[in-house]
Design an enzyme around this catalytic site. Sequence first.
Site, mmCIF file in Angstrom:
data_model
loop_
_atom_site.group_PDB
_atom_site.id
_atom_site.type_symbol
_atom_site.label_atom_id
_atom_site.label_comp_id
_atom_site.label_asym_id
_atom_site.label_seq_id
_atom_site.Cartn_x
_atom_site.Cartn_y
_atom_site.Cartn_z
ATOM 1 N N ARG A 45 0.862 -1.192 0.000
ATOM 2 C CA ARG A 45 0.000 0.000 0.000
ATOM 3 C C ARG A 45 0.890 1.231 0.000
ATOM 4 O O ARG A 45 2.105 1.132 0.130
ATOM 5 C CB ARG A 45 -1.009 -0.003 1.155
ATOM 6 C CG ARG A 45 -0.622 -0.629 2.439
ATOM 7 C CD ARG A 45 0.330 0.139 3.325
ATOM 8 N NE ARG A 45 0.051 1.542 3.408
ATOM 9 C CZ ARG A 45 0.955 2.457 3.652
ATOM 10 N NH1 ARG A 45 2.235 2.127 3.820
ATOM 11 N NH2 ARG A 45 0.648 3.738 3.719
ATOM 12 N N ALA A 47 0.748 5.101 -2.257
ATOM 13 C CA ALA A 47 0.607 5.346 -3.693
ATOM 14 C C ALA A 47 1.833 4.932 -4.533
ATOM 15 O O ALA A 47 1.687 4.181 -5.506
ATOM 16 C CB ALA A 47 0.238 6.815 -3.919
ATOM 17 N N GLN A 209 -2.277 2.579 9.773
ATOM 18 C CA GLN A 209 -0.988 2.712 9.084
ATOM 19 C C GLN A 209 -0.023 3.594 9.881
ATOM 20 O O GLN A 209 1.196 3.426 9.796
ATOM 21 C CB GLN A 209 -1.179 3.319 7.690
ATOM 22 C CG GLN A 209 -1.862 2.422 6.679
ATOM 23 C CD GLN A 209 -3.367 2.600 6.683
ATOM 24 O OE1 GLN A 209 -3.970 2.954 7.697
ATOM 25 N NE2 GLN A 209 -4.000 2.359 5.552
ATOM 26 N N ASP A 250 -2.203 10.818 -2.470
ATOM 27 C CA ASP A 250 -2.584 9.743 -3.396
ATOM 28 C C ASP A 250 -2.952 10.263 -4.777
ATOM 29 O O ASP A 250 -2.840 9.554 -5.775
ATOM 30 C CB ASP A 250 -3.747 8.933 -2.827
ATOM 31 C CG ASP A 250 -3.235 8.025 -1.731
ATOM 32 O OD1 ASP A 250 -3.089 8.494 -0.590
ATOM 33 O OD2 ASP A 250 -2.917 6.862 -2.038
ATOM 34 N N ASN A 260 -5.600 12.329 0.132
ATOM 35 C CA ASN A 260 -4.694 11.504 0.945
ATOM 36 C C ASN A 260 -5.560 10.742 1.949
ATOM 37 O O ASN A 260 -6.790 10.923 1.998
ATOM 38 C CB ASN A 260 -3.648 12.381 1.645
ATOM 39 C CG ASN A 260 -2.542 11.541 2.268
ATOM 40 O OD1 ASN A 260 -1.973 10.666 1.602
ATOM 41 N ND2 ASN A 260 -2.223 11.763 3.530
ATOM 42 N N LYS A 261 -4.924 9.907 2.731
ATOM 43 C CA LYS A 261 -5.632 9.047 3.687
ATOM 44 C C LYS A 261 -6.695 9.812 4.479
ATOM 45 O O LYS A 261 -6.461 10.948 4.906
ATOM 46 C CB LYS A 261 -4.593 8.434 4.630
ATOM 47 C CG LYS A 261 -5.117 7.595 5.757
ATOM 48 C CD LYS A 261 -6.033 6.469 5.309
ATOM 49 C CE LYS A 261 -5.398 5.553 4.304
ATOM 50 N NZ LYS A 261 -6.399 4.666 3.637
#
Length: 370
Positions: A45, A47, A209, A250, A260-261
Amino acid sequence: MVETMKWEDGKLILLDQTKLPVTVEWISCDTYRRVGEAIQKLEVRGAPAIGAAAAFAMALAWRQIANAEQPEALSVCSKSANKKRLASFAKARAELDAARPTAVNLSWATKVMYDAACSMAEAGLDPQQTETELETLAVKIYELDIDKNKKMGEYGAEVVPENAVILTHCNAGALATCGWGTALGVIRSAHQQGKVKMVYSDETRPLLQGSRLTAWELLEDNIPVTTITDNMAAWSMKTKGINIVITGADRIAANGDTANKIGTYGVALAAKAHGIPFYIAAPASTFDFSLTDGSQIPIEERRAEEVRSFQGAVSAPPNVKVFNPAFDVTPAKLIAGIITEYGVLRPPFERSIGELKTKVLKEELFTWKA
Ligand code: MRU
């Protein structure tokens, strides 16, 4: 520094990130579908790492297509034979692209590989020569990612203040790339210059994460790190002297809006309220120049079970409705700068991203030529 993936004897060996930090296990992939599954399940995982894995997956897909042909057919490079092979290759590309829709590095890498195969067919390469060339191209995508991250680290370290107390979200480190990292690459470079006092890593619900991967990765490199849960970010900004926020991305639209996350948007808003500069670190392959703004970025929604449970234990009624977007979009106006391998882009981003696009197109780094 940790390794995320290796290309060994024609197989892609992936570090299983779902098992970290409890165990270090590797997954051996010899089909493109197994790589697609690893991307979907977040075994690999981040990007840029997804992009490199997808490039290797395309090399595997081509080999599978060639292996499915009779040996005598392999020397046939007629227009119709090539058309058939490329049609199967396009199918594999579409399957891989669907594995995770937000990180544009994935479809960037599959496009690079597909376009290269088309140019090779035009140049008259046979399927086996194409296989070798595609492997070489995937390795180049992998290796250049590390170079890009090191450059990003150098540019980014310049914006990091002395005695930096940095907040980061999710994992944009060596684990999320082919090495060094984007946001954590900047932190690594700044740490080498003696600038980093402390890194606060948001836990990053639902899949952790930040606490599982960022904390593990920074501890491995002896970089001071403190993990907080996501809902502690604003309070930590107020009470812990955080003086810069750096995250990965991302997908970045042409106006600088950045996916992004999930949770990054909230962090950016809190940073704004506390007068703390918020930076994004990402390579050029994370920019989607075709999108005018962030509203066009597809946002992946994942399974409800990821929210209804926590590390395998039930944490909500089994029948409760769940909204589980994996990413959010931070508006460009909250971003102080975007750190890339070409330098730090500043607002107005329409202009600085436009200039970046010109440079990238001119370089043609990944265009295959006979
Ligand atoms: O769902 P993930 O773990 O793939 O999400 C990763 C992120 O959001 C990262 O911040 C982003 O991909 C940048 S990685 C250098």
